[in-house]
Design a protein around this motif. Structure first.
Motif, PDB file in Angstrom:
ATOM      1  N   PHE A  29      -8.066  24.232  -3.061  1.00 26.77           N
ATOM      2  CA  PHE A  29      -8.234  25.207  -2.554  1.00 26.77           C
ATOM      3  C   PHE A  29      -9.682  25.295  -3.422  1.00 26.77           C
ATOM      4  N   SER A  30      -9.802  24.799  -4.186  1.00 23.02           N
ATOM      5  CA  SER A  30     -11.063  24.243  -4.821  1.00 23.02           C
ATOM      6  C   SER A  30     -12.320  23.838  -4.962  1.00 23.02           C
ATOM      7  N   ASP A  31     -11.202  22.320  -4.165  1.00 20.55           N
ATOM      8  CA  ASP A  31     -12.164  21.642  -3.780  1.00 20.55           C
ATOM      9  C   ASP A  31     -13.121  21.568  -3.197  1.00 20.55           C
ATOM     10  N   THR A  32     -14.344  21.435  -3.290  1.00 23.50           N
ATOM     11  CA  THR A  32     -15.948  22.494  -2.996  1.00 23.50           C
ATOM     12  C   THR A  32     -16.437  20.689  -1.816  1.00 23.50           C
ATOM     13  N   THR A  33     -16.158  19.749  -2.215  1.00 26.93           N
ATOM     14  CA  THR A  33     -16.134  19.247  -0.745  1.00 26.93           C
ATOM     15  C   THR A  33     -15.384  18.917  -0.030  1.00 26.93           C
ATOM     16  N   LEU A  34     -13.837  19.751  -0.075  1.00 21.65           N
ATOM     17  CA  LEU A  34     -13.292  19.857   1.112  1.00 21.65           C
ATOM     18  C   LEU A  34     -14.228  21.455   2.323  1.00 21.65           C
ATOM     19  N   GLN A  35     -14.751  22.256   1.334  1.00 27.31           N
ATOM     20  CA  GLN A  35     -15.254  23.412   1.377  1.00 27.31           C
ATOM     21  C   GLN A  35     -16.646  22.774   1.770  1.00 27.31           C
ATOM     22  N   ASP A  36     -17.878  22.253   1.523  1.00 30.56           N
ATOM     23  CA  ASP A  36     -18.207  22.061   2.363  1.00 30.56           C
ATOM     24  C   ASP A  36     -18.635  21.464   3.791  1.00 30.56           C
ATOM     25  N   ILE A  37     -17.466  20.297   3.765  1.00 33.08           N
ATOM     26  CA  ILE A  37     -17.260  20.277   4.755  1.00 33.08           C
ATOM     27  C   ILE A  37     -16.706  21.031   5.903  1.00 33.08           C
ATOM     28  N   ALA A  38     -16.872  22.453   5.664  1.00 34.55           N
ATOM     29  CA  ALA A  38     -16.429  23.319   6.127  1.00 34.55           C
ATOM     30  C   ALA A  38     -17.468  23.715   7.582  1.00 34.55           C
ATOM     31  N   PHE A  39     -18.796  22.999   7.020  1.00 35.27           N
ATOM     32  CA  PHE A  39     -19.835  23.452   8.111  1.00 35.27           C
ATOM     33  C   PHE A  39     -19.854  22.808   9.224  1.00 35.27           C
ATOM     34  N   ILE A  40     -18.626  22.306   9.684  1.00 30.49           N
ATOM     35  CA  ILE A  40     -18.289  21.155  10.914  1.00 30.49           C
ATOM     36  C   ILE A  40     -17.796  22.609  12.051  1.00 30.49           C
ATOM     37  N   ASN A  41     -17.260  22.989  11.422  1.00 31.14           N
ATOM     38  CA  ASN A  41     -16.234  24.320  12.360  1.00 31.14           C
ATOM     39  C   ASN A  41     -17.548  25.432  12.374  1.00 31.14           C
ATOM     40  N   PRO A  42     -17.972  25.771  13.958  1.00 25.13           N
ATOM     41  CA  PRO A  42     -19.187  26.114  13.973  1.00 25.13           C
ATOM     42  C   PRO A  42     -18.459  28.248  13.766  1.00 25.13           C
ATOM     43  N   ARG A  43     -17.527  27.820  13.666  1.00 17.07           N
ATOM     44  CA  ARG A  43     -16.928  29.391  13.311  1.00 17.07           C
ATOM     45  C   ARG A  43     -17.121  29.942  11.279  1.00 17.07           C
ATOM     46  N   MET A  44     -17.882  29.042  11.615  1.00 20.04           N
ATOM     47  CA  MET A  44     -18.098  29.151   9.902  1.00 20.04           C
ATOM     48  C   MET A  44     -20.126  28.715   9.885  1.00 20.04           C
ATOM     49  N   LYS A  45     -20.435  29.321  10.292  1.00 20.79           N
ATOM     50  CA  LYS A  45     -22.034  27.484  10.528  1.00 20.79           C
ATOM     51  C   LYS A  45     -22.692  29.391   9.837  1.00 20.79           C
ATOM     52  N   THR A  46     -22.220  30.263   9.534  1.00 25.66           N
ATOM     53  CA  THR A  46     -23.237  31.950   9.043  1.00 25.66           C
ATOM     54  C   THR A  46     -22.320  32.077   7.475  1.00 25.66           C
ATOM     55  N   LYS A  47     -21.796  31.596   7.577  1.00 30.68           N
ATOM     56  CA  LYS A  47     -20.496  31.464   5.271  1.00 30.68           C
ATOM     57  C   LYS A  47     -20.713  30.721   5.261  1.00 30.68           C
ATOM     58  N   ILE A  48     -21.594  29.204   5.327  1.00 27.40           N
ATOM     59  CA  ILE A  48     -21.650  28.663   5.080  1.00 27.40           C
ATOM     60  C   ILE A  48     -23.008  28.137   3.793  1.00 27.40           C
ATOM     61  N   VAL A  49     -23.065  28.080   2.791  1.00 23.73           N
ATOM     62  CA  VAL A  49     -24.239  28.158   1.923  1.00 23.73           C
ATOM     63  C   VAL A  49     -24.946  26.901   2.485  1.00 23.73           C
ATOM     64  N   SER A  50     -26.248  27.145   2.376  1.00 23.50           N
ATOM     65  CA  SER A  50     -27.090  25.656   2.672  1.00 23.50           C
ATOM     66  C   SER A  50     -26.837  24.732   2.411  1.00 23.50           C
ATOM     67  N   ASP A  51     -26.858  24.738   0.377  1.00 23.95           N
ATOM     68  CA  ASP A  51     -26.942  23.587   0.273  1.00 23.95           C
ATOM     69  C   ASP A  51     -25.680  22.728  -0.071  1.00 23.95           C
TER      70      ASP A  51
END
Length: 231
Positions: A110-132
């Motif tokens: 759950f706390s894996d930051t890389t896994l959280q960042d990779i979520a940017f490829i999910n189109p449904r998450m595009k507005t929920k992912i921080v830009s950096d």
């Protein structure tokens, strides 16, 4: 080899790496809802922070999820089972859920930051992912974008986030197809693709396997070959 089609008509082998973090949270939520009050769960934006082991947060015995066949059996054999045995059943089920949820929170990333960042490829998450998120990924895995600029990558991701769904390729569960189409979007102001760096970064992570099934299959084949050689 053709891609396998699931009973739902979706590509069975389509990459779902961008959905993984969302799915493990969903799985945890499913187990929590079986024995914890919904009001307690929805009060926490982070599902891992739900105080699931607090007694007064538990669902009452008549709401605890034990399955319809079990409920039916209890109703039909109430006199044979007895009150104490029924209560013991509910305690056992609740303790089972407590152990399962504890194990999920302890073992899942759950706390894996890389896994959280990779979520940017999910189109449904595009507005929920921080830009950096994309720049952190590019910094950690520089080979994913080669010699391209991380600042230009950030510009492309920001522009992607600002686009309305009508201006994006259709997304129907197949993330690979979505980013394949994103890679072909032209930049009307320059003689290049509009999201070339961002799509390259996305495709770099889309090649990650969804599971270890292929690895296990390969090891199984190797073991069979070794066995035949020995014979």
């Amino acid at each position: 080899m053709d891609d396998k089609i699931s009973p739902t008509g979706k590509l069975a082998d389509a990459s779902k790496i961008g959905l993984l973090h969302e799915q493990i949270k969903r799985l945890l939520g499913i187990f929590l809802k079986r024995f914890v009050k919904t009001s307690v769960i929805v009060a926490h934006t982070d599902v891992t922070q739900v105080p699931f082991d607090v007694v007064y947060h538990f669902l009452p015995d008549d709401k605890l999820v034990v399955g319809l066949p079990c409920r039916g059996y209890i109703a039909d054999h109430q006199d044979e089972i007895g009150v104490e045995t029924e209560k013991k059943l509910y305690r056992t089920a609740r303790n089972f859920y407590l152990k399962i949820v504890s194990k999920i929170i302890d073992k899942f990333p759950f706390s894996d930051t890389t896994l959280q960042d990779i979520a940017f490829i999910n189109p449904r998450m595009k507005t929920k992912i921080v830009s950096d998120s994309v720049t952190k990924l590019a910094t950690r895995f520089p080979q994913a974008i080669g010699c391209e600029s991380t600042s230009e990558l950030l510009d492309q991701f920001t522009e992607y986030q600002l686009l309305s769904p009508d201006d994006l390729p259709t997304f129907d569960q197949d993330i690979s197809s979505f980013w394949g189409e994103m890679a072909e979007v032209d930049d009307i102001f320059n003689d290049k693709k509009r999201f070339n760096i961002l799509s390259n970064l996305a495709k770099a992570f889309l090649v990650l396997p969804n599971s270890n099934a292929d690895c296990e299959r390969a090891f199984s084949i190797i073991k069979k070959d070794i066995h035949r050689i020995q014979i």
